[in-house]
Design a protein around this motif. Structure first.
Motif, PDB file in Angstrom:
ATOM      1  N   ASP A  85       9.326  48.218  17.192  1.00 12.53           N
ATOM      2  CA  ASP A  85       9.080  47.128  18.145  1.00 12.53           C
ATOM      3  C   ASP A  85      10.362  46.759  18.901  1.00 12.53           C
ATOM      4  N   ASN A 112      11.264  44.331  20.503  1.00 13.63           N
ATOM      5  CA  ASN A 112      11.704  42.934  20.446  1.00 13.63           C
ATOM      6  C   ASN A 112      12.110  42.478  19.051  1.00 13.63           C
ATOM      7  N   LEU A 113      12.141  43.395  18.103  1.00 16.72           N
ATOM      8  CA  LEU A 113      12.555  43.013  16.752  1.00 16.72           C
ATOM      9  C   LEU A 113      13.892  43.659  16.412  1.00 16.72           C
ATOM     10  N   GLU A 153       3.891  46.259   6.710  1.00 15.62           N
ATOM     11  CA  GLU A 153       2.711  46.930   7.270  1.00 15.62           C
ATOM     12  C   GLU A 153       2.644  48.438   6.997  1.00 15.62           C
ATOM     13  N   ARG A 184      14.097  39.574   9.792  1.00 12.05           N
ATOM     14  CA  ARG A 184      14.260  39.831  11.232  1.00 12.05           C
ATOM     15  C   ARG A 184      15.603  39.269  11.670  1.00 12.05           C
ATOM     16  N   LEU A 231       7.111  40.925  30.179  1.00 10.52           N
ATOM     17  CA  LEU A 231       8.042  39.803  30.101  1.00 10.52           C
ATOM     18  C   LEU A 231       7.421  38.554  30.740  1.00 10.52           C
ATOM     19  N   ASP A 267       4.936  37.092  28.287  1.00  7.97           N
ATOM     20  CA  ASP A 267       5.620  36.376  27.204  1.00  7.97           C
ATOM     21  C   ASP A 267       6.181  35.044  27.689  1.00  7.97           C
ATOM     22  N   SER A 271       4.545  31.591  26.321  1.00  7.26           N
ATOM     23  CA  SER A 271       5.331  30.774  25.392  1.00  7.26           C
ATOM     24  C   SER A 271       5.715  29.419  25.999  1.00  7.26           C
ATOM     25  N   LEU A 310       0.228  48.417  17.416  1.00  5.89           N
ATOM     26  CA  LEU A 310      -0.375  48.959  16.207  1.00  5.89           C
ATOM     27  C   LEU A 310      -1.875  48.689  16.130  1.00  5.89           C
ATOM     28  N   ARG A 346      -6.692  42.735  18.886  1.00  9.12           N
ATOM     29  CA  ARG A 346      -5.602  42.023  18.232  1.00  9.12           C
ATOM     30  C   ARG A 346      -5.912  40.528  18.255  1.00  9.12           C
ATOM     31  N   GLU A 401       2.725  29.391  16.206  1.00 10.54           N
ATOM     32  CA  GLU A 401       2.182  30.717  15.962  1.00 10.54           C
ATOM     33  C   GLU A 401       2.238  30.984  14.466  1.00 10.54           C
ATOM     34  N   ASN A 453      -0.677  37.150  13.000  1.00 10.67           N
ATOM     35  CA  ASN A 453      -0.988  38.208  13.942  1.00 10.67           C
ATOM     36  C   ASN A 453      -1.776  39.287  13.213  1.00 10.67           C
ATOM     37  N   TYR A 466      -4.764  42.836  13.489  1.00 11.34           N
ATOM     38  CA  TYR A 466      -5.306  43.939  14.289  1.00 11.34           C
ATOM     39  C   TYR A 466      -6.524  44.558  13.627  1.00 11.34           C
TER      40      TYR A 466
END
Lengths: 188, 330
Positions: B52, B54-55, B78, B100, B195, B198, B202, B227, B240, B249, B252, B254
């Motif tokens: 990912d 962003n992680l 996962e 993270r 982007l 997001d 957010s 995923l 998702r 939040e 999450n 799937y």
């Protein structure tokens, strides 16, 4: 000047934003679980005093601002400028009414206050939290009434007007909280 | 001596929170025991890691003289859990730590606790039913929740912004940012659709989701769901779901992608994006891909952040208040 990344944004940090010196008030880390991280920042423009909200991508950075709070002595006003002095070096600074703003009504000659300098020039003036000032104008109250109920307006030697208890008289010195503009006590 | 020097050794949470956490774990374990979902444990330190973009992950040095290698602290369990599913474990759950890097704030601690579970034979809506039942049980007797809401990502965008989340129009998005006072959005997002989504989600949408209620947002744009399976009827969206309560939040989930080829293509894409963004290199999980090749049973899975759940249950303003020792005291 140092450069600060979003993770270093803390309350009180002084940074340059759109060419103005600003102070960060609050920084919230926002990140959707699977998305881009942002910093949502509440920031005060130190020139205008306005508070705005801005967003940065995590990892972005801002240049630090050369802003310092310096204890100074207020010397006098000449109608156009107010003059201040660093007590240790006798270095003098002048600031116009726009910069001094609301602080003016609490400034008495020789009192100390805080002058915020940006690149060594005054940006803002903050009076001491508590000042002692003389009443120059107020209605004659009822002597002996110390109940504290009611109150009346009183004009001080700097021009400020505060609410005081009925028993306080012209010529008396009182202590005032400049942050709230409230009367605290008489000064013997 | 240390006390005198001002060294703060105290926990960041109250004793009540320690009890609340223990009680929460008990209720979760009972919930899954009653449904014969098996509790499992998988490694926190692995050879591969999710890609990912962003992680950010933590790495550690594994030394077994004369060799040494870099291993990864897992951003979620996962991949290992999917390998169990492919090996016929049946439905499974796990309560574990996930890591993270760089995530710290009111709702983030770089080390946090997840509940993750997979239901063999469940599609996404069946899983959402179970999430609803679990959360009703966990909130019982503390915070009274209103009726659960189920809403699609696309309709949320439409209602809140008038924008089409699935079709990117720079002009529409920029006009919206302009008229909504999102002055930084245009400079930050440029022509990057993801982007933009997001940023707007957010800032403008998430804070209002699930006022005293569980809000399940489903049907995310396919480009946001690495995923998940794409929806059978509409390949522009993915199966998702995300959970929100009071704008927080919480989870999450799937309908899990089981196509090994497609999964590898998505990993490669993400690894390329990481390289473009000069993020640390991720190591593709070949063992997961091999397991998918043999066959992941049809299943849905979801992860819920238990620290945030505890925040909601205890009405805490910061994640630090529910952790024994947050990162600043670890």
């Amino acid at each position: 000047m140092a450069v600060y990344s979003t993770s270093e944004f803390k309350a009180g940090l002084k940074v340059m934003l759109d060419n103005d010196p600003c102070a960060i008030i609050e920084n919230e880390f926002v990140k959707p679980g699977k998305g881009q991280a942002f910093s949502r920042v509440k920031i005060r423009n130190l020139k205008t005093g306005r508070v705005i909200e801005r967003t940065f991508k995590s990892g972005e950075s801002l240049e630090g601002a050369d802003v310092m709070d310096v204890d100074m002595q207020y010397l006098y006003g000449d109608g156009e400028y107010r003059h201040f002095m660093k007590p240790d070096t006798f270095e003098q600074y002048q600031a116009d009414e726009k910069i001094v703003g609301d602080a003016a009504k609490w400034l008495k000659d020789q009192d100390s206050c805080t002058v915020t300098l940006w690149n060594d020039a005054p940006l803002a003036v903050t009076p001491a939290n508590f000042v002692e000032l003389t009443i120059v104008e107020t209605d004659p109250g009822v002597r002996g009434d110390t109940s504290g109920g009611g109150g009346k307006p009183a004009k001080l030697d700097t021009g400020a007007v505060v609410r005081v208890p009925l028993f306080v008289q012209i010529g008396e010195v009182i202590k005032v909280d400049t942050r709230t503009g409230e009367y605290i006590s008489r000064v013997k | 001596m240390l006390e005198e020097s001002g060294m703060d050794w105290h926990p960041s949470c109250s004793p009540e929170l320690l009890h609340l956490r223990a009680h929460l774990f008990q209720k979760i374990r009972q919930f899954f025991a009653d449904r014969t979902v098996l509790e499992v444990e998988t490694p926190l330190i692995c050879k591969a890691i999710g890609s990912d973009p962003n992680l950010d992950f933590f790495t550690t040095n594994y030394q077994l003289p004369p060799t040494q290698r870099t291993l990864f602290l897992q951003t979620s369990p996962e991949f290992a859990m999917k390998r169990l599913l492919a090996a016929d474990s049946g439905s499974i759950y796990q309560i574990c730590k996930a890591f993270r890097n760089g995530e710290s704030g009111r709702f983030h601690n770089p080390e946090f606790t997840l509940l993750e579970w997979y239901r063999v034979g469940f599609d996404l809506s069946q899983l959402m039913d179970e999430v609803d039942e679990l959360l009703a049980l966990l909130f019982e007797g503390s915070v009274k929740l209103q009726a659960t809401q189920r809403v699609s990502y696309q309709s949320l965008f439409q209602q809140n912004t008038g924008l089409n989340a699935l079709v990117f129009s720079y002009q529409d998005y920029a006009d919206y940012a302009h008229s909504s006072g999102l002055i930084d959005a245009i400079a930050i997002c440029k022509h990057d659709h993801l982007l933009w989504l997001d940023f707007i989600f957010s800032h403008q949408i998430q804070p209002h989701l699930g006022q005293n209620a569980l809000c399940m947002v489903h049907g995310y744009p396919a480009c946001m769901s690495s995923l998940a399976r794409n929806n059978q009827d509409n390949p522009a969206i993915a199966d998702r779901v995300e959970l929100f309560i009071n704008g927080v939040e919480l989870g999450n989930g799937y309908y899990e992608l089981s196509d090994a080829k497609e999964q590898e293509r998505r990993f490669d894409n993400e690894i390329a994006v990481r390289q473009d963004n000069k993020r640390p290199n991720a190591v593709k999980d070949e063992r997961l891909l091999a397991a998918l090749e043999v066959g992941l049973p049809n299943c849905s899975g979801i992860a819920i952040g238990l620290d945030r759940l505890l925040m909601l249950l205890s009405n805490s303003a910061t994640i630090d208040e529910v952790l024994a020792f947050s990162i600043s005291r670890a």
